[in-house]
Motif scaffolding. Structure first.
Motif, PDB file in Angstrom:
ATOM      1  N   GLU A 100      11.952  -3.678 127.520  1.00 30.99           N
ATOM      2  CA  GLU A 100      13.388  -3.937 127.425  1.00 30.99           C
ATOM      3  C   GLU A 100      13.645  -5.432 127.318  1.00 30.99           C
ATOM      4  OE1 GLU A 100      17.370  -3.632 130.247  1.00 30.99           O
ATOM      5  OE2 GLU A 100      15.676  -2.271 130.615  1.00 30.99           O
ATOM      6  N   ARG A 101      12.927  -6.192 128.120  1.00 30.55           N
ATOM      7  CA  ARG A 101      13.102  -7.644 128.084  1.00 30.55           C
ATOM      8  C   ARG A 101      12.547  -8.250 126.804  1.00 30.55           C
ATOM      9  NH1 ARG A 101      10.491  -9.803 133.364  1.00 30.55           N
ATOM     10  NH2 ARG A 101      11.490 -11.758 132.695  1.00 30.55           N
ATOM     11  N   ALA A 102      11.539  -7.623 126.232  1.00 31.12           N
ATOM     12  CA  ALA A 102      10.999  -8.092 124.951  1.00 31.12           C
ATOM     13  C   ALA A 102      11.806  -7.583 123.771  1.00 31.12           C
ATOM     14  CB  ALA A 102       9.548  -7.638 124.797  1.00 31.12           C
ATOM     15  N   ASP A 103      12.762  -6.685 124.034  1.00 29.27           N
ATOM     16  CA  ASP A 103      13.580  -6.090 122.988  1.00 29.27           C
ATOM     17  C   ASP A 103      12.709  -5.412 121.934  1.00 29.27           C
ATOM     18  OD1 ASP A 103      15.950  -5.310 121.841  1.00 29.27           O
ATOM     19  OD2 ASP A 103      16.161  -7.141 120.640  1.00 29.27           O
ATOM     20  N   ARG A 104      11.713  -4.648 122.436  1.00 29.90           N
ATOM     21  CA  ARG A 104      10.802  -3.932 121.552  1.00 29.90           C
ATOM     22  C   ARG A 104      10.668  -2.501 122.047  1.00 29.90           C
ATOM     23  NH1 ARG A 104       9.759  -6.362 116.663  1.00 29.90           N
ATOM     24  NH2 ARG A 104      10.020  -8.598 116.991  1.00 29.90           N
ATOM     25  N   PRO A 105      10.443  -1.531 121.151  1.00 28.32           N
ATOM     26  CA  PRO A 105      10.265  -0.147 121.588  1.00 28.32           C
ATOM     27  C   PRO A 105       8.890   0.040 122.228  1.00 28.32           C
ATOM     28  CG  PRO A 105       9.932  -0.321 119.226  1.00 28.32           C
ATOM     29  CD  PRO A 105      10.399  -1.666 119.679  1.00 28.32           C
ATOM     30  N   VAL A 106       8.782   1.062 123.083  1.00 27.59           N
ATOM     31  CA  VAL A 106       7.497   1.315 123.744  1.00 27.59           C
ATOM     32  C   VAL A 106       6.463   1.870 122.780  1.00 27.59           C
ATOM     33  CG1 VAL A 106       8.598   1.654 125.991  1.00 27.59           C
ATOM     34  CG2 VAL A 106       8.236   3.632 124.472  1.00 27.59           C
ATOM     35  N   ASP A 107       6.913   2.418 121.645  1.00 27.09           N
ATOM     36  CA  ASP A 107       5.965   2.984 120.681  1.00 27.09           C
ATOM     37  C   ASP A 107       5.719   2.021 119.512  1.00 27.09           C
ATOM     38  OD1 ASP A 107       8.452   3.107 119.530  1.00 27.09           O
ATOM     39  OD2 ASP A 107       8.219   5.154 118.760  1.00 27.09           O
ATOM     40  N   LEU A 108       5.746   0.709 119.785  1.00 25.22           N
ATOM     41  CA  LEU A 108       5.550  -0.255 118.710  1.00 25.22           C
ATOM     42  C   LEU A 108       4.134  -0.218 118.155  1.00 25.22           C
ATOM     43  CD1 LEU A 108       5.311  -3.957 119.993  1.00 25.22           C
ATOM     44  CD2 LEU A 108       4.533  -1.956 121.270  1.00 25.22           C
ATOM     45  N   ALA A 109       3.177   0.401 118.895  1.00 22.39           N
ATOM     46  CA  ALA A 109       1.803   0.491 118.400  1.00 22.39           C
ATOM     47  C   ALA A 109       1.114   1.677 119.059  1.00 22.39           C
ATOM     48  CB  ALA A 109       1.034  -0.796 118.690  1.00 22.39           C
ATOM     49  N   ARG A 110       0.045   2.142 118.426  1.00 26.16           N
ATOM     50  CA  ARG A 110      -0.763   3.233 118.972  1.00 26.16           C
ATOM     51  C   ARG A 110      -2.167   2.694 119.239  1.00 26.16           C
ATOM     52  NH1 ARG A 110       2.395   4.574 115.079  1.00 26.16           N
ATOM     53  NH2 ARG A 110       0.830   4.117 113.460  1.00 26.16           N
ATOM     54  N   ALA A 111      -2.682   2.983 120.459  1.00 26.62           N
ATOM     55  CA  ALA A 111      -4.006   2.482 120.826  1.00 26.62           C
ATOM     56  C   ALA A 111      -4.450   3.138 122.129  1.00 26.62           C
ATOM     57  CB  ALA A 111      -3.978   0.965 120.989  1.00 26.62           C
ATOM     58  N   ASP A 112      -5.756   3.090 122.378  1.00 28.76           N
ATOM     59  CA  ASP A 112      -6.307   3.444 123.685  1.00 28.76           C
ATOM     60  C   ASP A 112      -6.400   2.167 124.517  1.00 28.76           C
ATOM     61  OD1 ASP A 112      -6.686   6.175 123.106  1.00 28.76           O
ATOM     62  OD2 ASP A 112      -8.553   5.709 122.037  1.00 28.76           O
ATOM     63  N   VAL A 113      -5.988   2.268 125.803  1.00 33.81           N
ATOM     64  CA  VAL A 113      -5.877   1.072 126.640  1.00 33.81           C
ATOM     65  C   VAL A 113      -6.707   1.245 127.896  1.00 33.81           C
ATOM     66  CG1 VAL A 113      -4.297  -0.424 127.919  1.00 33.81           C
ATOM     67  CG2 VAL A 113      -3.550   0.638 125.797  1.00 33.81           C
ATOM     68  N   ALA A 114      -7.398   0.183 128.255  1.00 33.08           N
ATOM     69  CA  ALA A 114      -8.030   0.066 129.571  1.00 33.08           C
ATOM     70  C   ALA A 114      -7.672  -1.314 130.095  1.00 33.08           C
ATOM     71  CB  ALA A 114      -9.547   0.229 129.461  1.00 33.08           C
ATOM     72  N   GLY A 115      -6.934  -1.350 131.231  1.00 30.88           N
ATOM     73  CA  GLY A 115      -6.483  -2.656 131.694  1.00 30.88           C
ATOM     74  C   GLY A 115      -6.170  -2.667 133.173  1.00 30.88           C
ATOM     75  N   ARG A 116      -5.844  -3.869 133.637  1.00 27.84           N
ATOM     76  CA  ARG A 116      -5.467  -4.073 135.021  1.00 27.84           C
ATOM     77  C   ARG A 116      -4.199  -4.904 135.047  1.00 27.84           C
ATOM     78  NH1 ARG A 116      -9.486  -2.417 138.338  1.00 27.84           N
ATOM     79  NH2 ARG A 116      -8.358  -3.321 140.112  1.00 27.84           N
ATOM     80  N   ALA A 117      -3.406  -4.657 136.098  1.00 23.97           N
ATOM     81  CA  ALA A 117      -2.167  -5.414 136.272  1.00 23.97           C
ATOM     82  C   ALA A 117      -1.977  -5.691 137.763  1.00 23.97           C
ATOM     83  CB  ALA A 117      -0.979  -4.633 135.727  1.00 23.97           C
ATOM     84  N   ARG A 118      -1.495  -6.876 138.054  1.00 22.87           N
ATOM     85  CA  ARG A 118      -1.148  -7.220 139.438  1.00 22.87           C
ATOM     86  C   ARG A 118       0.333  -7.540 139.484  1.00 22.87           C
ATOM     87  NH1 ARG A 118      -4.771 -10.979 143.167  1.00 22.87           N
ATOM     88  NH2 ARG A 118      -5.757  -8.933 143.326  1.00 22.87           N
ATOM     89  N   ILE A 119       1.030  -6.850 140.407  1.00 28.72           N
ATOM     90  CA  ILE A 119       2.471  -7.018 140.554  1.00 28.72           C
ATOM     91  C   ILE A 119       2.755  -7.415 142.003  1.00 28.72           C
ATOM     92  CG2 ILE A 119       4.730  -5.928 140.298  1.00 28.72           C
ATOM     93  CD1 ILE A 119       3.195  -3.787 138.548  1.00 28.72           C
ATOM     94  N   ILE A 120       3.508  -8.493 142.221  1.00 22.72           N
ATOM     95  CA  ILE A 120       3.890  -8.944 143.560  1.00 22.72           C
ATOM     96  C   ILE A 120       5.410  -8.952 143.619  1.00 22.72           C
ATOM     97  CG2 ILE A 120       3.782 -10.846 145.216  1.00 22.72           C
ATOM     98  CD1 ILE A 120       1.128 -11.666 143.993  1.00 22.72           C
ATOM     99  N   LEU A 121       5.956  -8.283 144.677  1.00 19.54           N
ATOM    100  CA  LEU A 121       7.402  -8.140 144.772  1.00 19.54           C
ATOM    101  C   LEU A 121       7.811  -7.938 146.227  1.00 19.54           C
ATOM    102  CD1 LEU A 121       8.314  -4.549 143.511  1.00 19.54           C
ATOM    103  CD2 LEU A 121       6.070  -5.231 144.296  1.00 19.54           C
ATOM    104  N   PRO A 122       9.064  -8.215 146.565  1.00 18.68           N
ATOM    105  CA  PRO A 122       9.546  -7.977 147.941  1.00 18.68           C
ATOM    106  C   PRO A 122       9.815  -6.484 148.143  1.00 18.68           C
ATOM    107  CG  PRO A 122      11.310  -8.876 146.597  1.00 18.68           C
ATOM    108  CD  PRO A 122      10.077  -8.878 145.744  1.00 18.68           C
ATOM    109  N   LEU A 123       9.484  -5.991 149.326  1.00 14.52           N
ATOM    110  CA  LEU A 123       9.701  -4.573 149.649  1.00 14.52           C
ATOM    111  C   LEU A 123      11.079  -4.417 150.251  1.00 14.52           C
ATOM    112  CD1 LEU A 123       6.140  -3.774 151.062  1.00 14.52           C
ATOM    113  CD2 LEU A 123       7.001  -3.512 148.730  1.00 14.52           C
ATOM    114  N   LYS A 124      12.062  -4.293 149.365  1.00 13.18           N
ATOM    115  CA  LYS A 124      13.449  -4.162 149.815  1.00 13.18           C
ATOM    116  C   LYS A 124      14.234  -3.445 148.731  1.00 13.18           C
ATOM    117  CE  LYS A 124      15.179  -8.429 147.740  1.00 13.18           C
ATOM    118  NZ  LYS A 124      15.957  -9.656 147.956  1.00 13.18           N
TER     119      LYS A 124
END
Length: 610
Positions: A100-124
């Motif tokens: 949404e922030r990139a203003d791009r659709p989620v189906d902009l490409a087709r591929a198999d993905v293997a990845g990692r993500a780290r997300i840090i946020l307040p628990l509130k």
């Protein structure tokens, strides 16, 4: 205080790890609470994306780094395997809203993905976007997309994806409509996303590339294979066409403009700049090329159907013979384009077009000339010039109208010759041609027919010439007066100062190069006098050195001319004229009148200049 620790394992669980994220199902793993730190690790688990596909989240974990602060901070480490569109769908939920922030659709490409993500946020409750940080790294395999570049198919065996709150990026070796290239795509996020994304890298440059990018360059313009650096701007507004800029040193790339007989070999370096709008109808705003003997700034005009309407080349400099603005208009039948020269200069002294092979598509290329200046020799130019020519397998042909050195009107015909292009010039004002060519200002009237033929094996700008002047008057000519006075032809001197001496014909042959004109077997014949001439005329210094024979009362004296050269009667005076055209010196051998024409050649000296 007691030292407390809590751990447990779980199986077949359902976990909502964030309020707006999909539920984690079929979860199994373990959890540990110790020393004010809580961690939960998945041995297995699936996340159901909105696309209908699941993401394998085994190896993911959730950690509360310190349970004491209110609110506490959580760290989500996601290990994910699945389809790209499913992963992007999950990442597009709150609080991340990546696509949404990139203003791009989620189906902009087709591929198999293997990845990692780290997300840090307040628990509130009510988490703000700027309170969330994340770092995503993934490998994409078997990638295809027709949305990253509108209306073009992008494919790659493997790409690397990274994402942070500042931008999402993809890099790797790809193919765009089958053309190999390296690509680094970066899409800013947040407020910066309005600037759109960008793809940079290197692309193979060949005729296949030209076809794939729908760049309608002239047929045969590109051959061989090299590389170019490119930048493709991808506007956030899908209604705005992407902008391509491309630069190259042209090494390994052959270039050719058959319409003007020019080619750049692949081993020669140069400079190429191209800028284009890649919409449904590409717009080529800039096409600039610079090589050792060609440079121009160009643009291509395409019609609504994307077909080339015209190619404009401003300040086109080719070799040392062309400096002009040129426009190419394709032939409706697919043959060679029409060439229109919109101003500038052509130097025939340097013109060396190919003499074999057809132009693009075979046949001839029509040429519309609107030249400011056509240089024939150092002292002779046609300015301005308008003509209709054709460029064929053997050079230039056609007709034109011009003014000699900007003054006397002349008409011309170009024809192919073994050594280049021959020129035939005609004029109804021979006196004006002689005046404007710097030969003499003292002629009146007359017609001119002049043919210049390039000399094979000689330096460029060397011509063999033949000329014929008819019905011309010579009046108030000091050099002629001196000559007539030297042979004591009083009546002709008076005639020269009055109505003028009429010559029915003046003809001869010559060889001309950039510096001089060598006159051979020239003759001027009229009722009152006949004159023959051989010698040199210095075009730069305007110096002459001629010799010949003056035959007075030619209408009687010429009765025996079948025994002599043209322009010489049975009896005549040998003369030599040398010096500047404005005031030459004249010497006459009065005893030569005693030498009949049949024997005159025996006693004639060598022509001036050897």
């Amino acid at each position: 205080k007691p030292d407390l620790a809590l751990s447990f394992s779980f199986d077949d669980g359902q976990v909502r790890f964030l309020p707006d994220m999909p539920t984690l199902t079929a979860a199994s793993g373990r959890a540990v609470l110790h020393d004010n730190r809580f961690s939960l690790t998945l041995d297995s688990g699936d996340i159901a994306a909105g696309t209908g596909e699941d993401i394998d989240a085994a190896g993911s974990s959730f950690t509360v780094l310190d349970t004491r602060p209110k609110p506490s901070w959580g760290q989500i480490d996601v290990a994910a395997r699945g389809r790209l569109d499913a992963l992007l769908d999950v990442l597009d939920n709150r609080p991340l809203r990546l696509m949404e922030r990139a203003d791009r659709p989620v189906d902009l490409a087709r591929a198999d993905v293997a990845g990692r993500a780290r997300i840090i946020l307040p628990l509130k409750d009510g988490i703000l976007a700027d309170e969330v940080t994340y770092d995503v790294a993934a490998t994409l395999n078997d990638v295809t997309s027709d949305q990253l570049v509108v209306n073009r198919v992008l494919s790659a065996p493997e790409l690397l994806l990274t994402a942070t709150p500042e931008a999402v990026a993809i890099s790797g070796d790809i193919q765009l409509d089958g053309i190999p290239l390296t690509a680094n795509w970066r899409q800013p996020l947040g407020a910066a996303s309005v600037a759109g994304g960008e793809i940079t890298g290197q692309v193979k440059l060949s005729s296949d590339t030209i076809a794939a990018f729908d760049l309608p360059l002239p047929e045969g313009f590109v051959s061989g294979e090299g590389s170019a650096d490119y930048a493709l701007q991808l506007p956030a507004d899908p209604d705005i066409a992407p902008t391509l800029t491309l630069t190259s040193d042209l090494f390994g790339i052959g270039l050719g403009l058959e319409a003007v007989g020019w080619r750049k070999p692949p081993e020669e370096r140069g400079a190429l700049q191209l800028s284009a709008q890649l919409g449904d109808v590409p717009e080529i705003d800039v096409l600039s090329i610079e090589t050792d003997d060609l440079s121009f700034d160009g643009a291509l005009d395409l019609g609504e159907n994307g077909v080339l309407q015209s190619a404009r080349f401003q300040a086109l400099e080719l070799g040392n013979w062309l400096d002009a603005d040129v426009e190419l208009t394709p032939s409706p039948g697919g043959g060679p384009p029409t060439i229109t020269v919109l101003g500038g200069a052509i130097d025939l002294r340097q013109l060396q077009l190919g003499t074999s092979g057809d132009g693009p598509g075979g046949g001839t290329s029509p040429i519309n000339l609107r030249l400011d200046r056509l240089i024939v020799s150092d002292g002779i130019a046609l300015a301005p010039l308008r003509g209709q020519l054709e460029l064929g397998p053997r050079g230039l042909t056609g007709t034109f109208e011009a003014r000699l050195n900007g003054q006397t009107p002349i008409q011309g015909v170009l024809a192919s010759a073994n050594a280049g292009t021959a020129v035939r010039l005609t004029s109804a004002d021979a006196a004006g041609v002689l005046r404007d060519a710097g030969l003499t200002p003292n002629a009146r009237r007359g017609t001119l027919d002049l043919v210049l033929t390039p000399v094979s094996g000689a330096p460029s700008g060397t011509f063999d010439g033949e000329f014929l002047i008819e019905n011309i008057l010579l009046r108030d000519a000091p050099a002629m007066a001196d000559l007539l006075d030297a042979v004591s032809v009083v009546g002709l001197i008076d005639q020269l100062g009055g109505a003028g001496i009429r010559f029915d014909t003046v003809d001869g042959r010559f060889r001309m190069n950039r510096r001089q004109l060598r006159l051979q077997q020239a003759a001027a014949v009229g009722p009152s006098i006949g004159i023959s001439a051989d010698g040199l005329y210095d075009l730069q210094r305007r110096q002459l050195d001629f010799q010949g024979v003056v035959s007075p009362v030619y209408f009687l004296n010429g009765i025996g001319s079948f025994l002599t050269r043209r322009g010489e009667g049975l009896f005549g005076f040998n003369y030599r004229m040398a010096g500047s055209t404005a005031d030459p010196s004249v010497r006459v051998n009065p005893l030569s009148i005693l030498t009949p024409g049949a024997f005159r050649q025996i006693f004639r000296s060598a022509p001036p200049g050897g």
